[in-house]
Design a protein around this motif. Sequence first.
Motif, mmCIF file in Angstrom:
data_model
loop_
_atom_site.group_PDB
_atom_site.id
_atom_site.type_symbol
_atom_site.label_atom_id
_atom_site.label_comp_id
_atom_site.label_asym_id
_atom_site.label_seq_id
_atom_site.Cartn_x
_atom_site.Cartn_y
_atom_site.Cartn_z
ATOM 1 N N ILE A 172 0.462 -10.102 7.072
ATOM 2 C CA ILE A 172 1.402 -10.295 8.182
ATOM 3 C C ILE A 172 0.790 -11.181 9.260
ATOM 4 O O ILE A 172 -0.240 -10.837 9.849
ATOM 5 N N GLY A 210 7.495 -8.948 2.701
ATOM 6 C CA GLY A 210 7.190 -9.581 3.982
ATOM 7 C C GLY A 210 5.699 -9.801 4.129
ATOM 8 O O GLY A 210 4.889 -8.949 3.737
ATOM 9 N N SER A 212 3.779 -13.532 5.767
ATOM 10 C CA SER A 212 3.514 -14.975 5.684
ATOM 11 C C SER A 212 4.390 -15.686 4.651
ATOM 12 O O SER A 212 3.927 -16.595 3.966
#
Length: 250
Positions: A172, A210, A212
């Motif tokens: 993330i 989820g 990047s």
Amino acid sequence: MRQIMVAANWKMNGLSADAVHLTRAILDAGLDPTHPEVVIFPPYTLLHVVAQEAKASALRWGGQNLFWEPSGAFTGEISGAMLRDLGCRYVLVGHSERRQIFAETDADVARKLSAAQAAGLIPIVCVGESEGERLAGETEAVLQRQITHILPYVGTGAQPNLVIAYEPIWAIGTGQTASPEQAQEVHAFIRGLVAGQSEALAKRLMILYGGSVKGNNAASLFAKADIDGGLIGGASLQAGEFLQICRAAE
Ligand code: PEP
């Protein structure tokens, strides 16, 4: 057979003009209105702006968090009914930033899931391991613990009452995306855990990835059998990049 979703988590970013600009860019892009389903999670202060722009469209919006009580002396908190009042269909629950920075526990997440569903919202509940947990070989154990708290809220009817987002914490905001194979392996594991409770619900459950996701890696992630779209942070703040991700899901 499963719907595909691309969700934009704006986190604590943006003022009114940004919300108008980003929402209009999505509305004007000529995306297929039903596939994927596109959902925006703006800060609370911008929900009414997004709602105003998107009300006559297929675009959906939701809250980034909620409190489990319906009302009362809880300064700074917001309830499911308040989100519904702003036209929200969805709410994020248990994002890793909530778990890490605001010390939300699995038990808190469960209370929020219950409150969201009671208010008529569909929760998108986030799960995922830290880098240390992955390196220690604990990924499956961590997910099993997190999913165990979620299972009572998956549903009893034909359609799941929530969406799961697998968001490895190490991916993330780091630019370090899970490879499609790594993500698929975990998504299949999560679906298997849900299948232990109900095969039918597991087949219909949307599991988003989820961490990047960008325009240039979205298609390879979304091509995997158990990846049903994405929850997008940083890249959702740039209209061009976000639209590229939406098109990768069409
Ligand atoms: C997120 O915070 O939900 C997220 C996936 O962020 P990013 O896309 O920036 O990694």
